[in-house]
Motif scaffolding. Structure first.
Motif, PDB file in Angstrom:
ATOM      1  N   ILE A 146     -53.855 -45.561  -1.219  1.00  0.00           N
ATOM      2  CA  ILE A 146     -52.661 -45.162  -1.978  1.00  0.00           C
ATOM      3  C   ILE A 146     -52.168 -43.792  -1.505  1.00  0.00           C
ATOM      4  O   ILE A 146     -50.969 -43.602  -1.259  1.00  0.00           O
ATOM      5  CB  ILE A 146     -52.979 -45.143  -3.490  1.00  0.00           C
ATOM      6  CG1 ILE A 146     -53.183 -46.579  -4.004  1.00  0.00           C
ATOM      7  CG2 ILE A 146     -51.862 -44.450  -4.265  1.00  0.00           C
ATOM      8  CD1 ILE A 146     -53.741 -46.647  -5.422  1.00  0.00           C
ATOM      9  N   LEU A 147     -53.079 -42.833  -1.375  1.00  0.00           N
ATOM     10  CA  LEU A 147     -52.689 -41.492  -0.942  1.00  0.00           C
ATOM     11  C   LEU A 147     -52.090 -41.513   0.460  1.00  0.00           C
ATOM     12  O   LEU A 147     -51.076 -40.854   0.738  1.00  0.00           O
ATOM     13  CB  LEU A 147     -53.891 -40.550  -0.990  1.00  0.00           C
ATOM     14  CG  LEU A 147     -54.428 -40.217  -2.387  1.00  0.00           C
ATOM     15  CD1 LEU A 147     -55.726 -39.422  -2.289  1.00  0.00           C
ATOM     16  CD2 LEU A 147     -53.392 -39.443  -3.195  1.00  0.00           C
ATOM     17  N   ARG A 148     -52.707 -42.273   1.359  1.00  0.00           N
ATOM     18  CA  ARG A 148     -52.192 -42.344   2.729  1.00  0.00           C
ATOM     19  C   ARG A 148     -50.828 -43.025   2.770  1.00  0.00           C
ATOM     20  O   ARG A 148     -49.949 -42.635   3.541  1.00  0.00           O
ATOM     21  CB  ARG A 148     -53.188 -43.079   3.627  1.00  0.00           C
ATOM     22  CG  ARG A 148     -54.415 -42.256   3.948  1.00  0.00           C
ATOM     23  CD  ARG A 148     -55.469 -43.060   4.671  1.00  0.00           C
ATOM     24  NE  ARG A 148     -56.607 -42.228   5.050  1.00  0.00           N
ATOM     25  CZ  ARG A 148     -57.845 -42.678   5.181  1.00  0.00           C
ATOM     26  NH1 ARG A 148     -58.113 -43.952   4.964  1.00  0.00           N
ATOM     27  NH2 ARG A 148     -58.823 -41.858   5.536  1.00  0.00           N
ATOM     28  N   HIS A 149     -50.651 -44.034   1.937  1.00  0.00           N
ATOM     29  CA  HIS A 149     -49.350 -44.708   1.901  1.00  0.00           C
ATOM     30  C   HIS A 149     -48.269 -43.754   1.406  1.00  0.00           C
ATOM     31  O   HIS A 149     -47.188 -43.674   2.006  1.00  0.00           O
ATOM     32  CB  HIS A 149     -49.413 -45.929   0.992  1.00  0.00           C
ATOM     33  CG  HIS A 149     -48.063 -46.512   0.696  1.00  0.00           C
ATOM     34  ND1 HIS A 149     -47.301 -47.134   1.662  1.00  0.00           N
ATOM     35  CD2 HIS A 149     -47.320 -46.516  -0.449  1.00  0.00           C
ATOM     36  CE1 HIS A 149     -46.152 -47.507   1.133  1.00  0.00           C
ATOM     37  NE2 HIS A 149     -46.145 -47.146  -0.149  1.00  0.00           N
ATOM     38  N   LEU A 150     -48.540 -43.018   0.335  1.00  0.00           N
ATOM     39  CA  LEU A 150     -47.551 -42.079  -0.186  1.00  0.00           C
ATOM     40  C   LEU A 150     -47.254 -40.978   0.830  1.00  0.00           C
ATOM     41  O   LEU A 150     -46.113 -40.537   0.967  1.00  0.00           O
ATOM     42  CB  LEU A 150     -48.047 -41.463  -1.496  1.00  0.00           C
ATOM     43  CG  LEU A 150     -48.085 -42.406  -2.708  1.00  0.00           C
ATOM     44  CD1 LEU A 150     -48.743 -41.717  -3.898  1.00  0.00           C
ATOM     45  CD2 LEU A 150     -46.679 -42.880  -3.071  1.00  0.00           C
ATOM     46  N   ALA A 151     -48.279 -40.552   1.560  1.00  0.00           N
ATOM     47  CA  ALA A 151     -48.076 -39.522   2.576  1.00  0.00           C
ATOM     48  C   ALA A 151     -47.240 -40.046   3.731  1.00  0.00           C
ATOM     49  O   ALA A 151     -46.363 -39.355   4.258  1.00  0.00           O
ATOM     50  CB  ALA A 151     -49.422 -39.020   3.088  1.00  0.00           C
ATOM     51  N   ALA A 152     -47.498 -41.295   4.141  1.00  0.00           N
ATOM     52  CA  ALA A 152     -46.777 -41.869   5.281  1.00  0.00           C
ATOM     53  C   ALA A 152     -45.333 -42.196   4.930  1.00  0.00           C
ATOM     54  O   ALA A 152     -44.422 -41.988   5.740  1.00  0.00           O
ATOM     55  CB  ALA A 152     -47.493 -43.128   5.775  1.00  0.00           C
ATOM     56  N   ALA A 154     -53.348 -38.970 -10.888  1.00  0.00           N
ATOM     57  CA  ALA A 154     -52.416 -38.077 -11.574  1.00  0.00           C
ATOM     58  C   ALA A 154     -53.182 -37.072 -12.451  1.00  0.00           C
ATOM     59  O   ALA A 154     -52.832 -35.888 -12.509  1.00  0.00           O
ATOM     60  CB  ALA A 154     -51.439 -38.882 -12.419  1.00  0.00           C
ATOM     61  N   ALA A 155     -54.238 -37.544 -13.114  1.00  0.00           N
ATOM     62  CA  ALA A 155     -55.044 -36.651 -13.945  1.00  0.00           C
ATOM     63  C   ALA A 155     -55.722 -35.574 -13.108  1.00  0.00           C
ATOM     64  O   ALA A 155     -55.946 -34.454 -13.585  1.00  0.00           O
ATOM     65  CB  ALA A 155     -56.091 -37.453 -14.713  1.00  0.00           C
ATOM     66  N   GLU A 156     -56.024 -35.910 -11.852  1.00  0.00           N
ATOM     67  CA  GLU A 156     -56.674 -34.954 -10.946  1.00  0.00           C
ATOM     68  C   GLU A 156     -55.653 -34.173 -10.122  1.00  0.00           C
ATOM     69  O   GLU A 156     -56.017 -33.422  -9.223  1.00  0.00           O
ATOM     70  CB  GLU A 156     -57.634 -35.703 -10.012  1.00  0.00           C
ATOM     71  CG  GLU A 156     -58.792 -36.377 -10.722  1.00  0.00           C
ATOM     72  CD  GLU A 156     -59.711 -35.386 -11.413  1.00  0.00           C
ATOM     73  OE1 GLU A 156     -59.835 -34.248 -10.914  1.00  0.00           O
ATOM     74  OE2 GLU A 156     -60.290 -35.739 -12.457  1.00  0.00           O
ATOM     75  N   ARG A 157     -54.357 -34.354 -10.430  1.00  0.00           N
ATOM     76  CA  ARG A 157     -53.258 -33.641  -9.772  1.00  0.00           C
ATOM     77  C   ARG A 157     -53.110 -33.970  -8.284  1.00  0.00           C
ATOM     78  O   ARG A 157     -52.513 -33.216  -7.532  1.00  0.00           O
ATOM     79  CB  ARG A 157     -53.400 -32.133  -9.960  1.00  0.00           C
ATOM     80  CG  ARG A 157     -53.322 -31.712 -11.419  1.00  0.00           C
ATOM     81  CD  ARG A 157     -53.347 -30.222 -11.613  1.00  0.00           C
ATOM     82  NE  ARG A 157     -54.589 -29.646 -11.099  1.00  0.00           N
ATOM     83  CZ  ARG A 157     -54.631 -28.737 -10.121  1.00  0.00           C
ATOM     84  NH1 ARG A 157     -53.514 -28.301  -9.580  1.00  0.00           N
ATOM     85  NH2 ARG A 157     -55.784 -28.246  -9.721  1.00  0.00           N
ATOM     86  N   LEU A 158     -53.657 -35.103  -7.866  1.00  0.00           N
ATOM     87  CA  LEU A 158     -53.475 -35.536  -6.476  1.00  0.00           C
ATOM     88  C   LEU A 158     -52.153 -36.271  -6.308  1.00  0.00           C
ATOM     89  O   LEU A 158     -51.611 -36.346  -5.197  1.00  0.00           O
ATOM     90  CB  LEU A 158     -54.633 -36.426  -6.034  1.00  0.00           C
ATOM     91  CG  LEU A 158     -55.995 -35.724  -5.964  1.00  0.00           C
ATOM     92  CD1 LEU A 158     -57.095 -36.724  -5.664  1.00  0.00           C
ATOM     93  CD2 LEU A 158     -55.989 -34.610  -4.938  1.00  0.00           C
ATOM     94  N   GLY A 206     -52.501 -31.063  -5.692  1.00  0.00           N
ATOM     95  CA  GLY A 206     -53.949 -31.182  -5.534  1.00  0.00           C
ATOM     96  C   GLY A 206     -54.350 -31.573  -4.129  1.00  0.00           C
ATOM     97  O   GLY A 206     -55.429 -31.196  -3.647  1.00  0.00           O
ATOM     98  N   VAL A 207     -53.480 -32.338  -3.443  1.00  0.00           N
ATOM     99  CA  VAL A 207     -53.761 -32.716  -2.050  1.00  0.00           C
ATOM    100  C   VAL A 207     -53.755 -31.477  -1.167  1.00  0.00           C
ATOM    101  O   VAL A 207     -54.597 -31.321  -0.280  1.00  0.00           O
ATOM    102  CB  VAL A 207     -52.722 -33.743  -1.552  1.00  0.00           C
ATOM    103  CG1 VAL A 207     -52.922 -34.034  -0.070  1.00  0.00           C
ATOM    104  CG2 VAL A 207     -52.827 -35.035  -2.356  1.00  0.00           C
ATOM    105  N   VAL A 208     -52.808 -30.580  -1.414  1.00  0.00           N
ATOM    106  CA  VAL A 208     -52.733 -29.332  -0.647  1.00  0.00           C
ATOM    107  C   VAL A 208     -53.983 -28.485  -0.892  1.00  0.00           C
ATOM    108  O   VAL A 208     -54.541 -27.895   0.036  1.00  0.00           O
ATOM    109  CB  VAL A 208     -51.468 -28.535  -1.014  1.00  0.00           C
ATOM    110  CG1 VAL A 208     -51.423 -27.211  -0.255  1.00  0.00           C
ATOM    111  CG2 VAL A 208     -50.225 -29.361  -0.733  1.00  0.00           C
TER     112      VAL A 208
END
Length: 263
Positions: free
Chosen positions: A26-32, A61-65, A80-82
């Motif tokens: 999910i994170l990689r998809h949103l980043a791409a 979302a709760a972890e701010r990622l 949070g990713v940063v």
């Protein structure tokens, strides 16, 4: 769409955790993709069940990622990713890439090499990792070669998209231990568009079989080369082809991570 990591991408006796793999997808998809998306769109793009996707997004979302837009009902990457990446900012690219070389070396009976493509029409060996399961080849870090020779060079030539006359002119100045015919070299360069990787079967160095792919930046310019080098006949042909495909996937991942290359 991101592919789920399979067992061949992991060290022996280590199994992937499904929820973690899905969260990373999910994170990689949103980043791409770069644009906010709703649960349904994310689920469709990643292949993750909608309810599972929703639960993972709520956790992220709760972890701010990720950040949830209540009005648009969409998600995007969060600060949070940063925060997670702060320790890598300014890090040497070679240090970041080395774990991939180690994984590739672990899974293949080949010397894995990282080449820096310079603006001076050279490729420079900046790191290499040995396979511990076979008689090994070695190359010294710092080795410099013309940027268009070998398997990496064929990929660089494809990325530079020279016309045939210019490629022929540049080819004439290259040195090989067993020079290929230009027509064969040209066919190899053209095949990179289909395969994503290139082969050198004893042309650059007699007795060595080489497969390579390159990392390009957001403009399509070649920045790094990844190559696997084995003694001719030591690695079966199907295994070399699989290594080539793995190198392409790794190169694409590195390009996305270091140079914001879109898939």
């Amino acid at each position: 769409m991101y592919k789920r990591m399979n067992e061949t991408n992991l060290p022996q006796n280590v199994r992937s955790v499904g929820a973690v793999v899905h969260a990373l997808q999910i994170l990689r998809h949103l980043a791409a993709d770069g644009a906010p998306q709703g649960v349904t769109a994310i689920s469709r793009a990643t292949g993750i069940n909608t309810s599972t996707c929703f639960n993972i997004l709520r956790t992220l979302a709760a972890e701010r990622l990720v950040v949830f837009d209540m009005d648009a009902k969409t998600y995007r990457l969060g600060f949070g990713v940063v925060e997670l990446a702060l320790g890598l900012l300014g890090a040497n690219h070679g240090d970041l890439i080395r774990p991939e070389l180690e994984r590739l070396a672990l899974n293949n009976s080949a010397l894995m090499c990282l080449w820096h493509v310079t603006e001076a029409e050279r490729i420079v060996l900046v790191d290499r990792v040995f396979s511990s399961t076979s008689v090994r080849v070695d190359m010294h870090v710092g080795t410099r070669l013309p940027s268009l020779v070998g398997a990496v060079g064929r990929c660089v030539a494809a990325a530079r998209d020279f016309d045939e006359a210019e490629l022929r002119r540049r080819f004439a100045g290259l040195r090989w231990q067993d020079p290929p015919r230009f027509e064969d070299y040209l066919a190899d360069v053209q095949s990179v568009a289909t395969n994503g990787y290139a082969r050198d079967r004893g042309d650059l160095f007699i007795g060595l079989d080489i497969v390579a792919a390159i990392v390009v930046d957001h403009t399509g310019a070649p920045r790094y080369g990844l190559s696997g080098i084995a003694i001719a006949g030591q690695v079966p042909e199907p295994a070399m082809e699989r290594l080539g495909e793995d190198l392409v996937e790794v190169a694409q991942r590195i390009g996305q991570a270091l140079f914001s290359v879109r898939k």
